[in-house]
Scaffold this motif. Structure first.
Motif, short mmCIF file in Angstrom:
data_model
loop_
_atom_site.label_atom_id
_atom_site.label_comp_id
_atom_site.label_asym_id
_atom_site.label_seq_id
_atom_site.Cartn_x
_atom_site.Cartn_y
_atom_site.Cartn_z
N LYS A 157 -80.38 3.14 2.32
CA LYS A 157 -79.14 3.67 1.74
C LYS A 157 -79.43 4.28 0.38
O LYS A 157 -80.18 3.72 -0.43
N LEU A 158 -78.86 5.45 0.12
CA LEU A 158 -79.00 6.10 -1.17
C LEU A 158 -78.12 5.38 -2.19
O LEU A 158 -76.90 5.35 -2.06
N ARG A 159 -78.76 4.80 -3.17
CA ARG A 159 -78.01 4.01 -4.16
C ARG A 159 -77.51 4.88 -5.32
O ARG A 159 -76.37 4.77 -5.75
N LYS A 160 -78.39 5.73 -5.86
CA LYS A 160 -77.99 6.51 -7.04
C LYS A 160 -78.87 7.76 -7.14
O LYS A 160 -80.04 7.77 -6.76
N CYS A 161 -78.28 8.83 -7.68
CA CYS A 161 -79.01 10.06 -7.99
C CYS A 161 -78.94 10.30 -9.49
O CYS A 161 -77.88 10.10 -10.11
N TYR A 162 -80.04 10.73 -10.07
CA TYR A 162 -80.10 10.99 -11.51
C TYR A 162 -80.60 12.41 -11.75
O TYR A 162 -81.51 12.89 -11.07
N GLU A 176 -82.73 7.07 -5.87
CA GLU A 176 -83.07 5.66 -5.74
C GLU A 176 -82.50 5.13 -4.42
O GLU A 176 -81.29 5.05 -4.25
N TRP A 177 -83.38 4.83 -3.48
CA TRP A 177 -82.98 4.33 -2.17
C TRP A 177 -83.22 2.83 -2.10
O TRP A 177 -84.17 2.31 -2.68
N ILE A 178 -82.36 2.12 -1.37
CA ILE A 178 -82.48 0.68 -1.24
C ILE A 178 -82.39 0.29 0.23
O ILE A 178 -81.82 1.02 1.05
N GLN A 179 -82.94 -0.86 0.53
CA GLN A 179 -82.85 -1.41 1.88
C GLN A 179 -81.57 -2.23 1.99
O GLN A 179 -81.38 -3.17 1.23
N ILE A 222 -89.96 9.42 -19.96
CA ILE A 222 -88.60 9.20 -20.45
C ILE A 222 -87.90 10.56 -20.45
O ILE A 222 -88.44 11.55 -20.93
N SER A 223 -86.70 10.60 -19.90
CA SER A 223 -85.92 11.83 -19.84
C SER A 223 -84.51 11.56 -20.34
O SER A 223 -83.99 10.45 -20.19
N LYS A 224 -83.89 12.58 -20.91
CA LYS A 224 -82.52 12.44 -21.40
C LYS A 224 -81.55 12.66 -20.25
O LYS A 224 -81.55 13.73 -19.61
N LEU A 225 -80.73 11.67 -19.97
CA LEU A 225 -79.84 11.71 -18.81
C LEU A 225 -78.75 12.76 -19.00
O LEU A 225 -78.07 12.81 -20.02
N MET A 226 -78.59 13.60 -17.97
CA MET A 226 -77.57 14.63 -17.99
C MET A 226 -76.41 14.29 -17.06
O MET A 226 -75.25 14.56 -17.38
N SER A 227 -76.74 13.71 -15.90
CA SER A 227 -75.68 13.39 -14.94
C SER A 227 -76.22 12.38 -13.93
O SER A 227 -77.43 12.28 -13.73
N GLU A 228 -75.31 11.66 -13.30
CA GLU A 228 -75.67 10.75 -12.22
C GLU A 228 -74.53 10.68 -11.21
O GLU A 228 -73.39 11.02 -11.54
N GLY A 229 -74.86 10.27 -10.00
CA GLY A 229 -73.84 10.20 -8.96
C GLY A 229 -74.36 9.50 -7.72
O GLY A 229 -75.54 9.16 -7.64
N ASP A 230 -73.47 9.31 -6.76
CA ASP A 230 -73.85 8.63 -5.53
C ASP A 230 -74.60 9.54 -4.57
O ASP A 230 -75.37 9.08 -3.73
N THR A 231 -74.38 10.85 -4.69
CA THR A 231 -75.10 11.84 -3.88
C THR A 231 -75.48 13.00 -4.77
O THR A 231 -75.01 13.11 -5.92
N LEU A 232 -76.30 13.91 -4.25
CA LEU A 232 -76.69 15.09 -5.02
C LEU A 232 -75.47 15.93 -5.35
O LEU A 232 -75.31 16.41 -6.49
N GLU A 233 -74.61 16.14 -4.37
CA GLU A 233 -73.40 16.95 -4.60
C GLU A 233 -72.49 16.31 -5.63
O GLU A 233 -71.94 16.98 -6.51
N ASN A 234 -72.31 14.98 -5.50
CA ASN A 234 -71.46 14.26 -6.46
C ASN A 234 -72.04 14.32 -7.87
O ASN A 234 -71.30 14.46 -8.85
N MET A 235 -73.35 14.24 -7.98
CA MET A 235 -74.01 14.31 -9.28
C MET A 235 -73.81 15.68 -9.93
O MET A 235 -73.51 15.78 -11.14
N LEU A 236 -73.96 16.76 -9.14
CA LEU A 236 -73.78 18.11 -9.69
C LEU A 236 -72.32 18.35 -10.08
O LEU A 236 -72.04 19.02 -11.08
N GLU A 237 -71.41 17.78 -9.31
CA GLU A 237 -69.99 17.90 -9.65
C GLU A 237 -69.68 17.20 -10.97
O GLU A 237 -68.94 17.74 -11.81
N ASN A 238 -70.26 16.02 -11.16
CA ASN A 238 -70.07 15.30 -12.43
C ASN A 238 -70.66 16.09 -13.60
O ASN A 238 -70.09 16.10 -14.70
#
Length: 480
Positions: free
Chosen positions: A170-175, A151-154, A67-83
């Protein structure tokens, strides 16, 4: 407070039910809220009250990695770091402290070089070097561990699509999250059946035994009973969770370490092949109460003797026969004198068939007498279902499966989960709770409800034609 849960890839059907039951066991039944759990992924986020709750869940969940405390999420790594930068999140770090970044990808494999490139981007995006933090790869010594997950999905494809297109993911989400605690997923390896001293044909998977202990709310203050104990696999899982364990079985040779062995290359069982030595192997012998050689169809325990939980896997008649003590020759010759009968009397125990439906009726009746108020009964229920599942929704299938579960006036159905075995067969892990402040009489049964309708409460009417009694015949019948 959003948290990122990382679950195992084992027994997908039981992952979330175990979490829900643990939350109830720690007196926080609604602590997992606003979750986005899906059986298709081991990652999901939810709201928890605080980190203490995360620790309590992590200390009991056997299908949880971390279990980890969520800091950020996004559609890509760059988008996640920007958020992350836009939200101005406090990482609670100080200059000179150590850190580590772990990269995990679901349904996607990265090389070590690709992982390092992602770690460099994360370190730069979080400005860890500017804050004076130092890299440490030792899990035991590192102060701050950051968990990056993808998290990748078909993508959905039609039958006409080319095979190459169906392989594109397809890359669904980055955490990005900060590690809080481990789960108990590593525990099952300690109880590997290959290394266990005493095993049999029906020894339960160690991980499933631990899950059943959680479903039964087992803790150091409980006494757990298994009326079909076999080689005691379920008792090992309960003892690991702190319970004192007690069991019984009809097989005298199994209880007292006699007869043929189940191990390849070994003809007879050794004297030390017993349940007590299994518990000694794991340092749990102090949790052992006793094992009885007894017939479950008889009243071998006083009705005022209570257990906190009953955990069991009754015999289905597939790998092990379902038997009880009885007389195979039920016809009595009244023309012979008692002296003549006595000279030909049978002096060894005879076993007769124990109908599967009767086993479960007896089990529910037994639980109604011997469970403490709000005590739990956790058991496996085999079913044969020749139904087309493709056009059925999840809710519709739940209703169909529920029809197989026996009912009792003194027990409430808490939850159930299905484990598919073959195309037509599966088994349900059923959890029931004894209704508090109700004294259940021996004849206060509700029949097996094939359509959730009340049937004649006369128990004898179930002896021959119940759904459960048909399981073995349908299992071995030829399929068209």
């Amino acid at each position: 407070n959003f948290y990122l849960f990382h679950l195992t890839h084992d027994f997908l059907e039981f992952r979330f039910p175990e979490l829900e039951m643990i939350c109830e066991n720690i007196k926080k039944p609604n602590c997992i809220s606003d979750h986005n759990y899906s059986k298709d992924s081991p990652l999901f986020t939810c709201i928890l009250p605080n980190e203490q709750t995360a620790f309590e869940i992590g200390n009991r969940c056997f299908l949880l990695k971390s279990i980890s405390k969520l800091m950020s999420e996004g559609d890509t790594l760059e988008n996640m770091l920007e958020n992350f930068q836009n939200n101005d999140i406090d990482m609670e770090t100080e200059k000179g402290e150590t850190f580590k970044v772990e990269v995990y990808s679901y349904a996607k494999i990265y090389s070590q070089e690709e992982k390092l490139q992602k770690i460099e981007k994360i370190v730069e995006g979080l400005k860890l070097d500017e804050k004076g933090l130092k890299v440490c790869l030792n899990d035991k010594m590192v102060k701050h561990k950051f968990f990056y997950a993808e998290e990748w999905i078909q993508p959905e494809t039609s039958e006409n699509d080319e095979p190459e297109l169906s392989k594109n993911k397809k890359l669904r989400k980055c955490y990005l999250a900060k590690f809080v605690c481990f789960g108990q997923s590593y525990v099952a390896h300690k109880y590997n059946l290959k290394d266990r001293g005493f095993i049999g044909n029906t020894s339960m998977d160690p991980l499933l035994a631990l899950i059943m202990a959680n479903m039964a709310n087992v803790n150091p203050a409980t006494i757990v009973f298994d009326p079909f104990v076999g080689t005691g696999s379920l008792l090992v899982g309960a003892a690991h969770c702190g319970a004192h364990v007690f069991g019984a079985d009809l097989d005298y040779n199994l209880v007292y370490s006699r007869g043929l062995s189940s191990r390849m290359g070994q003809k007879y069982r050794k004297k030390d092949e017993n349940i007590l030595n299994n518990l000694k192997q794991y340092g749990l012998e102090s949790k052992y109460i006793d094992i009885l050689a007894a017939d479950f169809s008889t009243e071998y325990i006083k009705k005022n003797f209570k257990f906190d939980a009953i955990i069991t896997d009754p015999p289905y008649g597939i790998r092990e026969k379902a038997k009880k003590i009885g007389n195979k020759n039920s016809k009595i010759n009244h023309d012979k004198s008692p002296e003549e009968d006595k000279s030909k009397a049978v002096h060894f125990v005879q076993h007769i068939k124990y109908n599967l439906g009767d086993i479960y009726l007896d089990l529910l009746d037994f639980a109604s007498f011997h469970l403490e108020s709000e005590g739990r009964l956790v058991y496996w229920l085999p079913i044969y279902l020749n139904t087309d599942r493709k056009n059925k929704s999840f809710e519709e299938m739940r209703e169909i499966l529920k029809q197989f579960i026996p009912c009792h006036k003194g027990l409430n159905l808490k939850c159930f989960s299905e484990q598919r075995l073959t195309q037509f067969t599966s088994r349900l892990l059923v959890t029931m709770i004894k209704i508090p402040q109700i004294d259940v009489l021996g004849n206060s049964f509700e029949k097996l409800k094939t359509n959730h309708e009340n049937i004649n409460s006369n128990r004898m009417a179930n002896k021959n034609s119940e759904l459960l009694n048909q399981f073995r015949d349908r299992y071995f019948s030829p399929r068209k």
